[in-house]
Design an enzyme around this catalytic site. Sequence first.
Site, short mmCIF file in Angstrom:
data_model
loop_
_atom_site.label_atom_id
_atom_site.label_comp_id
_atom_site.label_asym_id
_atom_site.label_seq_id
_atom_site.Cartn_x
_atom_site.Cartn_y
_atom_site.Cartn_z
N GLY A 73 0.80 -1.21 0.00
CA GLY A 73 0.00 0.00 0.00
C GLY A 73 0.83 1.26 0.00
CB THR A 76 -2.44 5.19 6.03
OG1 THR A 76 -3.73 5.49 6.58
CG2 THR A 76 -1.67 4.29 6.98
CG HIS A 78 -1.12 4.18 11.93
ND1 HIS A 78 -2.25 3.56 11.45
CD2 HIS A 78 -0.08 3.62 11.26
CE1 HIS A 78 -1.92 2.65 10.55
NE2 HIS A 78 -0.61 2.68 10.41
CB SER A 138 -6.20 2.23 5.77
OG SER A 138 -6.81 3.48 5.54
N GLY A 140 -3.02 -2.78 4.93
CA GLY A 140 -1.68 -2.91 4.38
C GLY A 140 -1.03 -4.14 4.98
N GLY A 151 -1.55 -5.23 8.95
CA GLY A 151 -2.98 -5.50 9.08
C GLY A 151 -3.84 -4.34 8.66
CG LEU A 152 -7.86 -3.95 9.97
CD1 LEU A 152 -8.63 -2.89 10.77
CD2 LEU A 152 -8.87 -4.92 9.39
CB CYS A 169 -4.90 4.79 0.69
SG CYS A 169 -5.17 4.35 2.41
#
Length: 228
Positions: A73, A76, A78, A138, A140, A151-152, A169
């Site tokens: 990916g 993003t 976090h 999201s 990856g 994970g997500l 993304c």
Amino acid sequence: MLGRKLIVHQFGVRDYITTWRDMQAFTASRTEDTTDELWLLEHPPVFTQGLAGKEEHVIEPGDIPVVSSDRGGQITYHGPGQIVAYTLIDIKRCGLGIKPFVRHLEQSVIELLAGYGIAAKNRPDAPGVYVNGDKIASLGLRVKRGRAYHGLSLNVNMDLEPFSRITPCGLSGIGVTQLRNLDDTADIKVVAQKFSTIFAAQLGYTSVSATNGRKRPENQRIKSKKQL
């Protein structure tokens, strides 16, 4: 059967790079008998750039660090108030390929949101979960020898402003939303528990045990930052 057992670790807030190194170490050392694990946590503010990431998608990160990761990916964000679910799963042992595993992850979020009366869907052209066209989760992953990690992330109750500093993304014009904007009763701890239950059912685990954290493996080390 070992492949049907899942251990769920709830870490609270945890540094991204430390967690990433621990995922790599766990995956490198696991054997065919190693029990699968799901790590649930939040990260301090950080942008992570996946292997397909492009410089132009980092618009103005400001004081938030940007980390180049080994997941799939693009970029993003976090931050606190977002559930990050790291899936340390032997997908080969589960009889899954990468695409079906991604669909299970997406469906777990879709089912979770349905429990809040929210209609969500995935997109065949862009992994993740969307509500009214806006991205709420999201994905990856990295898979080595049939064993997945990363994970997500699911936006629950967070400051969404940092998403405006990137092209989330790599999708121009995409909106970003979160569960609390759609249901003001959503509690991040309750959401995390619901996700783990749904995810375990999606993959057919018959035994699930939960802990409040996991010690960093003492005998597992990453040689240097250059290998990250």
